[in-house]
Design a protein around this motif. Structure first.
Motif, mmCIF file in Angstrom:
data_model
loop_
_atom_site.group_PDB
_atom_site.id
_atom_site.type_symbol
_atom_site.label_atom_id
_atom_site.label_comp_id
_atom_site.label_asym_id
_atom_site.label_seq_id
_atom_site.Cartn_x
_atom_site.Cartn_y
_atom_site.Cartn_z
ATOM 1 N N GLY A 1 15.468 68.032 50.605
ATOM 2 C CA GLY A 1 15.698 66.800 49.869
ATOM 3 C C GLY A 1 17.154 66.385 49.841
ATOM 4 N N PHE A 2 18.081 67.329 49.983
ATOM 5 C CA PHE A 2 19.500 66.969 50.007
ATOM 6 C C PHE A 2 19.880 66.282 51.304
ATOM 7 C CE2 PHE A 2 19.647 70.890 47.230
ATOM 8 C CZ PHE A 2 19.756 70.171 46.052
ATOM 9 N N ILE A 3 19.089 66.504 52.359
ATOM 10 C CA ILE A 3 19.367 65.868 53.649
ATOM 11 C C ILE A 3 18.585 64.566 53.786
ATOM 12 C CG2 ILE A 3 19.291 66.181 56.147
ATOM 13 C CD1 ILE A 3 19.390 69.197 55.659
ATOM 14 N N HIS A 4 17.280 64.626 53.460
ATOM 15 C CA HIS A 4 16.437 63.430 53.524
ATOM 16 C C HIS A 4 15.677 63.304 52.204
ATOM 17 C CE1 HIS A 4 17.277 62.972 57.784
ATOM 18 N NE2 HIS A 4 16.917 64.226 57.998
ATOM 19 N N PRO A 5 16.329 62.796 51.166
ATOM 20 C CA PRO A 5 15.652 62.697 49.866
ATOM 21 C C PRO A 5 14.536 61.661 49.897
ATOM 22 C CG PRO A 5 17.777 61.582 49.795
ATOM 23 C CD PRO A 5 17.704 62.285 51.120
ATOM 24 N N THR A 6 13.479 61.978 49.196
ATOM 25 C CA THR A 6 12.400 61.007 49.029
ATOM 26 C C THR A 6 12.850 59.903 48.069
ATOM 27 O OG1 THR A 6 11.435 62.228 47.178
ATOM 28 C CG2 THR A 6 10.719 62.839 49.403
ATOM 29 N N THR A 7 11.999 58.902 47.918
ATOM 30 C CA THR A 7 12.363 57.786 47.034
ATOM 31 C C THR A 7 12.586 58.268 45.603
ATOM 32 O OG1 THR A 7 11.054 56.283 48.403
ATOM 33 C CG2 THR A 7 11.651 55.526 46.193
ATOM 34 N N ASP A 8 11.703 59.141 45.121
ATOM 35 C CA ASP A 8 11.855 59.660 43.763
ATOM 36 C C ASP A 8 13.083 60.559 43.639
ATOM 37 O OD1 ASP A 8 9.566 58.331 43.052
ATOM 38 O OD2 ASP A 8 8.249 60.067 43.381
ATOM 39 N N GLY B 1 18.964 61.810 38.523
ATOM 40 C CA GLY B 1 20.306 62.235 38.132
ATOM 41 C C GLY B 1 21.415 61.356 38.652
ATOM 42 N N SER B 2 21.253 60.041 38.568
ATOM 43 C CA SER B 2 22.277 59.102 39.061
ATOM 44 C C SER B 2 22.618 59.381 40.531
ATOM 45 C CB SER B 2 23.545 59.196 38.200
ATOM 46 O OG SER B 2 23.270 58.911 36.853
ATOM 47 N N HIS B 3 21.575 59.512 41.335
ATOM 48 C CA HIS B 3 21.701 59.750 42.778
ATOM 49 C C HIS B 3 22.356 61.104 43.077
ATOM 50 C CE1 HIS B 3 20.612 55.539 43.324
ATOM 51 N NE2 HIS B 3 21.559 55.217 42.468
ATOM 52 N N ALA B 4 22.183 62.077 42.193
ATOM 53 C CA ALA B 4 22.812 63.388 42.381
ATOM 54 C C ALA B 4 22.291 64.095 43.626
ATOM 55 C CB ALA B 4 22.576 64.252 41.144
ATOM 56 N N VAL B 5 21.009 63.922 43.942
ATOM 57 C CA VAL B 5 20.445 64.597 45.109
ATOM 58 C C VAL B 5 21.106 64.098 46.392
ATOM 59 C CG1 VAL B 5 18.345 65.005 46.423
ATOM 60 C CG2 VAL B 5 18.258 64.971 43.929
ATOM 61 N N ALA B 6 21.201 62.781 46.534
ATOM 62 C CA ALA B 6 21.812 62.223 47.744
ATOM 63 C C ALA B 6 23.305 62.507 47.819
ATOM 64 C CB ALA B 6 21.565 60.715 47.794
ATOM 65 N N ASP B 7 23.958 62.671 46.664
ATOM 66 C CA ASP B 7 25.403 62.898 46.639
ATOM 67 C C ASP B 7 25.785 64.361 46.831
ATOM 68 O OD1 ASP B 7 25.779 60.232 46.200
ATOM 69 O OD2 ASP B 7 26.062 60.403 44.029
ATOM 70 N N THR B 8 24.834 65.271 46.753
ATOM 71 C CA THR B 8 25.157 66.696 46.824
ATOM 72 C C THR B 8 25.857 67.096 48.120
ATOM 73 O OG1 THR B 8 23.396 67.334 45.284
ATOM 74 C CG2 THR B 8 24.167 69.017 46.815
ATOM 75 N N PRO B 9 25.408 66.683 49.312
ATOM 76 C CA PRO B 9 26.137 67.084 50.537
ATOM 77 C C PRO B 9 27.580 66.604 50.549
ATOM 78 C CG PRO B 9 23.959 66.239 51.080
ATOM 79 C CD PRO B 9 24.181 65.927 49.636
ATOM 80 N N PRO C 1 30.674 70.657 40.789
ATOM 81 C CA PRO C 1 30.394 70.760 39.345
ATOM 82 C C PRO C 1 30.063 69.430 38.697
ATOM 83 C CG PRO C 1 32.260 72.139 39.915
ATOM 84 C CD PRO C 1 31.934 71.340 41.141
ATOM 85 N N VAL C 2 30.729 68.354 39.124
ATOM 86 C CA VAL C 2 30.460 67.034 38.548
ATOM 87 C C VAL C 2 29.077 66.543 38.946
ATOM 88 C CG1 VAL C 2 31.240 64.636 38.441
ATOM 89 C CG2 VAL C 2 32.921 66.498 38.517
ATOM 90 N N ILE C 3 28.737 66.687 40.207
ATOM 91 C CA ILE C 3 27.429 66.230 40.676
ATOM 92 C C ILE C 3 26.321 67.081 40.078
ATOM 93 C CG2 ILE C 3 25.990 65.861 42.714
ATOM 94 C CD1 ILE C 3 28.289 63.867 42.334
ATOM 95 N N ALA C 4 26.549 68.387 39.952
ATOM 96 C CA ALA C 4 25.544 69.251 39.340
ATOM 97 C C ALA C 4 25.274 68.839 37.903
ATOM 98 C CB ALA C 4 25.992 70.703 39.400
ATOM 99 N N ALA C 5 26.314 68.398 37.187
ATOM 100 C CA ALA C 5 26.118 67.936 35.811
ATOM 101 C C ALA C 5 25.308 66.654 35.759
ATOM 102 C CB ALA C 5 27.476 67.729 35.136
ATOM 103 N N ASN C 6 25.364 65.859 36.823
ATOM 104 C CA ASN C 6 24.607 64.609 36.843
ATOM 105 C C ASN C 6 23.099 64.841 36.844
ATOM 106 O OD1 ASN C 6 26.935 63.105 36.831
ATOM 107 N ND2 ASN C 6 26.935 62.711 39.036
ATOM 108 N N PHE C 7 22.663 66.002 37.312
ATOM 109 C CA PHE C 7 21.231 66.291 37.295
ATOM 110 C C PHE C 7 20.681 66.271 35.868
ATOM 111 C CE2 PHE C 7 22.063 68.001 41.512
ATOM 112 C CZ PHE C 7 20.916 67.652 42.198
ATOM 113 N N ALA C 8 21.524 66.639 34.905
ATOM 114 C CA ALA C 8 21.067 66.719 33.522
ATOM 115 C C ALA C 8 21.089 65.381 32.802
ATOM 116 C CB ALA C 8 21.920 67.721 32.746
#
Length: 301
Positions: free
Chosen positions: A72-79, A84-92, A251-258
């Motif tokens: 999901g960090f490479i090809h995230p689904t729509t959901d 988390g404010s686009h945290a999944v797409a921003d992780t890489p 750390p900032v992006i990880a906090a966005n998940f919450a």
């Protein structure tokens, strides 16, 4: 006739049980579990489906392991892209930012720390010990007390939301410890080696490169790993001084998940694993040098 010595009476069973060893081993095992189990649980959840991760009672092993959380960090689904404010797409991108900031901070610390440590080790000047203690005391100042001045300085320098703001801040935090680690290693190098290098017409920089740095390799690695970990794990300054994914760290992006009520715990666990892997691999590769460097830095002087 020789007398037969009387046999010693058998000790009571309670006195023969090594209670001290049992207590020490029990405490050590409990402490190891306290350290390892949280990480194991995160790794375990990162390979689970969301239904299995939130089930009661919990599953201590994935029933149907999946790599979907990492993919999901490479090809995230729509959901996933909206969590988390686009945290999944921003992780890489955050992972790359953290790597750049941490490696650059470690490099700056080694360069500046080596020059400073050589000066304290080889040049005798008045107040050198006091200055070393002042350097160390700066590490005792809580970050919250200086974050506003740092923010104002970085804003005046137009460095907000850039790598420069983070690198300068983290270098300031890690440099005192770097100097303390390296000065003891440089002191352990015999002056005769330095004199021999000068007899062979080696300049100062060549002497440092050929003599001091190879001998001080464990100390250099220990100092570099310390600076790297300082930059990799820091959260508060990164939160204040960055605002876009162009410079935000893990750390900032990880906090966005919450920040999202619908955040999937499996994605959070996968993000935690991704964040832990680079420093963990680095420490495992350099484990022997780190132990030598930290041990020598604590007993030499």
């Amino acid at each position: 006739m020789t007398s037969i010595p009387a046999s010693r009476p058998a000790l009571p069973l309670m006195s023969r049980i090594p209670w001290r060893k049992i207590i020490l081993y029990t405490v050590a095992i409990l402490f190891a579990l306290w350290l390892v189990l949280p990480f194991y649980w995160i790794v375990n959840m990162s390979f689970m489906h969301e239904v299995d991760a939130t089930s009661v009672p919990p599953h201590f092993l994935p029933k149907d392991p999946t790599l979907a959380n990492f993919l999901g960090f490479i090809h995230p689904t729509t959901d996933q892209a909206l969590l988390g404010s686009h945290a999944v797409a921003d992780t890489p991108y955050a992972l790359m930012n953290s790597m750049i900031v941490a490696l650059t901070t470690a490099l700056f610390n080694l360069v500046l720390g080596t020059f400073a440590a050589y000066s304290f080790s080889r040049i005798q000047f008045k107040g050198s010990q006091v200055l070393l203690i002042v350097y160390l005391l700066t590490r005792m100042v809580p970050g919250i007390a200086i974050i506003i001045p740092f923010y104002l300085v970085m804003r005046a320098l137009h460095l907000l939301d850039t790598y420069g703001a983070l690198i300068l801040s983290y270098t300031t935090f890690a440099l005192p410890i770097t100097i303390w680690i390296l000065k003891d290693y440089i002191r352990s190098v015999p002056r005769e080696l330095e004199d021999a290098a000068r007899v062979d017409r080696c300049g100062w920089f060549r002497m440092m490169w050929s003599v001091f740095l190879p001998i001080s390799a464990p100390g250099l690695v220990a100092a570099a790993i310390f600076a790297f970990m300082t930059a990799w794990n820091e959260f508060m300054f990164a939160l204040f001084m960055t605002s876009t994914i162009s410079s935000q760290t893990m750390p900032v992006i990880a906090a966005n998940f919450a920040t999202d009520l619908n955040t999937q715990v499996t994605l959070m666990a996968a993000a935690g694993v991704v964040a832990v892997v680079p420093p963990l691999v680095l420490v495992l590769i350099c484990q022997r040098l780190i132990v030598q460097g930290m041990a020598a830095g604590s007993v030499k002087g």
